[in-house]
Design an enzyme around this catalytic site. Structure first.
Site, PDB file in Angstrom:
ATOM      1  N   TRP A 107     -13.601  62.888  27.988  1.00 21.40           N
ATOM      2  CA  TRP A 107     -13.742  61.474  27.901  1.00 21.40           C
ATOM      3  C   TRP A 107     -13.427  60.846  26.531  1.00 21.40           C
ATOM      4  CZ3 TRP A 107     -13.167  56.999  31.503  1.00 21.40           C
ATOM      5  CH2 TRP A 107     -12.632  57.534  32.629  1.00 21.40           C
TER       6      TRP A 107
ATOM      7  N   TYR B 136     -11.134  69.388  26.997  1.00 19.67           N
ATOM      8  CA  TYR B 136     -11.201  68.440  27.908  1.00 19.67           C
ATOM      9  C   TYR B 136     -12.271  67.455  27.823  1.00 19.67           C
ATOM     10  CZ  TYR B 136     -11.835  66.227  32.404  1.00 19.67           C
ATOM     11  OH  TYR B 136     -12.328  65.071  33.309  1.00 19.67           O
TER      12      TYR B 136
END
Ligand SMILES: Nc1nc2c(c(=O)[nH]1)N[C@H]1C(S)=C(S)[C@@H](COP(=O)(O)OP(=O)(O)OC[C@H]3O[C@@H](n4cnc5c(=O)[nH]c(N)nc54)[C@H](O)[C@@H]3O)O[C@H]1N2
Ligand SMILES: Nc1nc2c(c(=O)[nH]1)N[C@H]1C(S)=C(S)[C@@H](COP(=O)(O)OP(=O)(O)OC[C@H]3O[C@@H](n4cnc5c(=O)[nH]c(N)nc54)[C@H](O)[C@@H]3O)O[C@H]1N2
Ligand SMILES: [Mo]
Length: 820
Positions: free
Chosen positions: A153, A151
């Site tokens: 950005w 997970y």
């Protein structure tokens, strides 16, 4: 937008002061003085990122300048850091393997992970190791063995989407034999509860358009939301189109209220009324307002009757008939610290004006976080303005420029995770193991085979033995760092693929250097909500050192697993980009917009699209209000659910069937609170999480060489802390050093340390070690929000602060491993 000020402006002349950006001129010409004018003539290569569209200037193969695109109405002051991230000393240069792992094999000396003892290896050796580990773990432990729910950005771009590429490689190469993750760290609680309440995710959906807000909203409330700070960032490529509307709203002189323990950038920009609420008690405050409305018969009974269900079941709780405690303004005041008179005043103010309740997401990143937005919806329902222009509530005005009207534009396709190839694979149908709520990772490591609940389902944790992490920094984003350091030892093998020597890379066994988005070609939409442009993200420079593209790395892995063709489908980088673009071309005709062929687009670099008048007039839930029968919500009743039968059936004690105030596991202001200060672990003003912490931007905001810690003057004085001192922030879970900023901008009883500061343990790998730089997740709680959503509680932490009188240890987080 000159009033967009940071806390650091006065102290350090930073961020939005042109002279300070001039001081960064070696890496970037000033964004604000020369600004748009330079951009027009300036850089030669157009690219984009979470921070916006930019033009890069390249000299002799080196990227030397960055200017905002002229179509960006409010460039992010972080832009210079984007350039610096490419050449920063924290860059991963070569494939590296932890020495004990290389010499003794998987699982060797796992307690040493994080001590920085790495050996440089060739790409060939690294890839052989990666593939043999994937095969070994898969053959030994079966489909539960590999965690690929990576997970974070990752960079913008439809092709080099490293997380989809990872899962694609394992889907085609290992028949989908991996454990995935569900949800995110941003909105975990809301995105699970909102479908029960509103029938949609709500958090990632278009808001009532900002022109409507400017025109019709009388009272604009930012409830734990700081859009001037957070709208710098977009998930695709940021457009920043909300900023001009914020300017316009400000010019109207209408009322703005910020409910926040900190006087935010937004509060300063609007010169708003600042209401300090005791952190983690907003549900009580909302109940106090709701109680006042009900007691004074100011609630909109007709709206409640026509558009909601379950108010009747909620009222006995509100009045105290069911539990003996009326949720009055006085009751609320005791808990949340806002004076009862103020609570009553807010009730009347909201009720007698067109009021937009715009909430950020910190409120739901807390223990029992599901309740906050459920109660906000309930309050908005009692006010009866949902679906009216400028009224109601909004959960995304602060994120990726929600509320900026949407253009009539094509949406690009992107790389898929290839899961269709394995649909129906036998193991996926087994109970439990296929996916975990993303923030339960440490819990999973500690309890293989253990039970957990999630949104009405009882499941079991898989027995995971290996992790492959790309495009995220778990040693930044996850809570309770010391518990995590210990749990990470359960992995036999950890692979991290990144371009920075993050703490996660330092805690890995195999580290692979990836390119940045500026060393490869890609395409992306601009503006998550405005969708205002389609961008060619053109390669600025060749890969630095030995970095390789995520697509190439995973193609090779898939190939070595015998599925190279299934992975690439015979297409290279440009081949894929053309395919993703062709989806846009096809929409052109249907949407009646002019979409040129790929070559014309690529040559042009960016295509912008018109914003239709009707998009500027969009009112969220306007249709529902108009005709609730023909436009029902996606809930079981088709209406707003103040009481949810589905949630009732789940029978969770920590998530009852209507919005409820429940004490969090810890907070300040209770007689038994173990520590006196709340830790506000908000999103950073000058970073995207941990991204750019490894760049020169850090020099502009560090205090005493460490992450800043904002503390109220009263609390500082009581502890003998002066501005600029090194302080130790500590609780039973961990301890960090930071540099004090003594200020009136943070409420007494609260300290603010932004999330994303790089974890810099004095003794790397040792649980409990003092963090010399300031990773706030040393202090936070690692529990699920509740059995319903199992979201993270990154905003739940109490601690104490003291002046650090010893010689402060060196910060080593930004040095990379010894062997380089
Ligand atoms: N206490 C507390 N904790 C929090 C929060 C909070 O409010 N408080 N917020 C939470 C939230 S909302 C979030 S979203 C998370 C954020 O957590 P993350 O998204 O994990 O944080 P980032 O620092 O953005 O990490 C992204 C990483 O991906 C790498 N990367 C970027 N592009 C690429 C690429 O193209 N390829 C590869 N291989 N790597 C790439 C970057 O170098 C960086 O190391 O943190 C959460 N944690
Ligand atoms: N500059 C910048 N922008 C970003 C990001 C970033 O890292 N940097 N990250 C992006 C991402 S991934 C996300 S998910 C969003 C996050 O968006 P949010 O989750 O909304 O952002 P936060 O800064 O964590 O919190 C917003 C505000 O809530 C306040 N707050 C904290 N606790 C409480 C409380 O108990 N009650 C009240 N009333 N207020 C409280 C904080 O002081 C802060 O001002 O931002 C996005 N935008
Ligand atoms: Mo997030």
């Amino acid at each position: 937008m000159s009033a967009n000020r940071s806390y650091y402006v006065n102290r350090r002349d930073f961020l939005l002061s042109a002279s300070a950006l001039g001081a960064l001129g070696a890496i970037a010409p000033s964004l604000l003085t020369a600004g748009a004018a330079r951009a027009a003539e300036g850089g030669d290569v157009l690219n984009g990122s979470h921070w916006g569209v930019f033009k890069a200037t390249v000299k002799d193969g080196r990227w030397v300048g960055i200017d905002a695109w002229e179509g960006d109405p409010h460039p992010s002051p972080q832009l210079p850091g984007v350039l610096d991230s490419v050449y920063s000393p924290t860059r991963i240069k070569y494939p590296m393997v932890r020495r004990a792992f290389l010499e003794k094999g998987a699982g060797a000396a796992v307690e040493e992970r994080g001590n920085g003892d790495f050996v440089r290896v060739s790409w060939e050796q690294a890839m052989d190791l990666v593939v043999s580990e994937l095969k070994r773990v898969n053959e030994t432990y079966g489909p539960e063995g590999i965690f690929a729910g990576s997970y974070g950005w990752k960079s913008s771009g439809k092709l080099h989407n490293c997380q989809s590429l990872l899962r694609r490689a394992l889907n085609v190469g290992l028949k989908g034999a991996f454990v995935n993750s569900t949800g995110d760290y941003s909105t975990a609680a809301s995105q699970v509860i909102m479908p029960h309440v509103m029938g949609t995710l709500e958090v990632y959906e278009q808001q009532t358009a900002l022109p409507v807000v400017v025109e019709s909203t009388d009272v604009l409330v930012f409830w734990g939301a700081d859009p001037i700070k957070t709208n710098q960032i977009g998930w695709t490529v940021a457009d920043h189109d909300t900023y001009p509307y914020m300017e316009e709203f400000k010019k109207t002189g209408k009322k703005v209220i910020c409910i926040d323990p900190v006087r935010t950038q937004t509060a300063k920009f609007f010169d708003a009324e600042w209401i300090t609420v005791r952190p983690q008690t907003d549900v009580a405050l909302m109940l106090g307002i709701a109680h006042t409305l009900y007691a004074e018969e100011l609630h909109d009974a007709e709206f409640l009757e026509n558009y909601t269900v379950g108010f009747d079941q909620f009222v006995p709780y509100l009045t105290g008939e069911s539990d003996g405690t009326p949720k009055s303004a006085e009751w609320a005041s005791e808990i949340c610290g806002v004076p009862a008179d103020k609570i009553k005043e807010l009730a009347k103010l909201f009720q007698s004006n067109r009021t937009m309740l715009s909430s950020g997401w910190s409120l739901q990143r807390q223990h029992h976080g599901e309740q906050a937005h459920w109660m906000l919806v309930t309050l908005a329902s009692m006010l009866g303005q949902i679906g009216l222009p400028g009224g109601g509530f909004g959960l995304s005005y602060h994120y990726a420029n929600g509320g900026a009207p949407s253009a009539n534009s094509p949406v690009l396709a992107g790389i898929t995770d290839g899961g269709a190839a394995v649909e129906g694979a036998a193991w996926l149908t087994q109970a439990g193991a296929a996916s975990i709520p993303v923030a339960r990772i440490v819990d999973m490591l500690e309890n293989p085979g253990g039970d957990f609940n999630f949104n009405g389902k009882a499941q079991k944790y898989p027995a995971v033995k290996m992790a492959y992490w790309v495009g995220g920094n778990p040693f930044s984003h996850h809570q309770d760092r010391n518990r995590m350091v210990k749990a990470w030892q359960k992995f036999e093998t950890v692979i991290v693929q990144d371009f920075q020597w993050t703490a996660s890379a330092r805690f890995a066994d195999i580290v692979l250097p990836a390119t940045t988005a500026y060393e490869r070609n890609d395409i992306e939409n601009v503006g998550d909500y405005s969708l205002k442009a389609v961008l060619a993200m053109k390669k600025v420079i060749d890969p630095v050192f030995e970095a390789r593209n995520d697509f190439d790395i995973f193609s090779e892995i898939a190939d070595k697993l015998g599925a190279g063709d299934a992975f690439t489908e015979g297409k290279d980088e440009m081949g894929w980009l053309k395919e993703f673009y062709s989806a846009a071309e096809q929409q052109g005709a249907a949407k009646n917009i002019d979409v040129p062929d790929f070559d014309t687009f690529w040559e042009k670099g960016i295509l912008t699209f018109e914003i239709p008048e009707e998009a500027k007039q969009y009112v969220r839930y306007g249709d529902y209000r108009e005709d609730p029968l023909l436009e029902p919500l996606g809930t079981p009743s088709g209406k707003i659910e103040i009481f949810s039968r589905n949630i009732e059936k789940m029978g969770y004690e920590d998530c009852p069937a209507h919005p409820t105030w429940m004490e969090p596991i810890e907070r300040t202001g209770t007689p038994d609170a173990k520590f006196p200060m709340h830790v506000d672990a908000a999103h950073p003003e000058y970073r995207l999480h941990s991204q750019l912490c490894g760049t020169k931007l850090r020099d502009e905001y560090m205090v005493a060489g460490r992450e800043p810690c904002l503390i109220n003057a009263k609390d500082a004085e009581a502890r003998g802390i002066a501005d600029g001192d090194v302080v130790r922030v500590f609780n039973d879970r961990g301890q960090l050093l930071a540099g004090a900023i003594v200020t009136e901008d943070v409420a007494p009883g609260v300290v603010r340390v932004f999330e994303g500061g790089w974890y810099s343990p004095v003794e790397g790998g040792k649980p409990g070690s003092l963090d010399a730089y300031g990773d706030v997740n040393n202090l936070t709680v690692d529990i699920g929000t509740s059995s319903l959503a199992q979201g993270n509680c990154g905003h739940t932490a109490i601690a104490d602060v003291e002046k650090y009188t010893e010689t402060p240890p060196e910060v080593t987080a930004f040095d990379g491993p010894k062997a380089e």
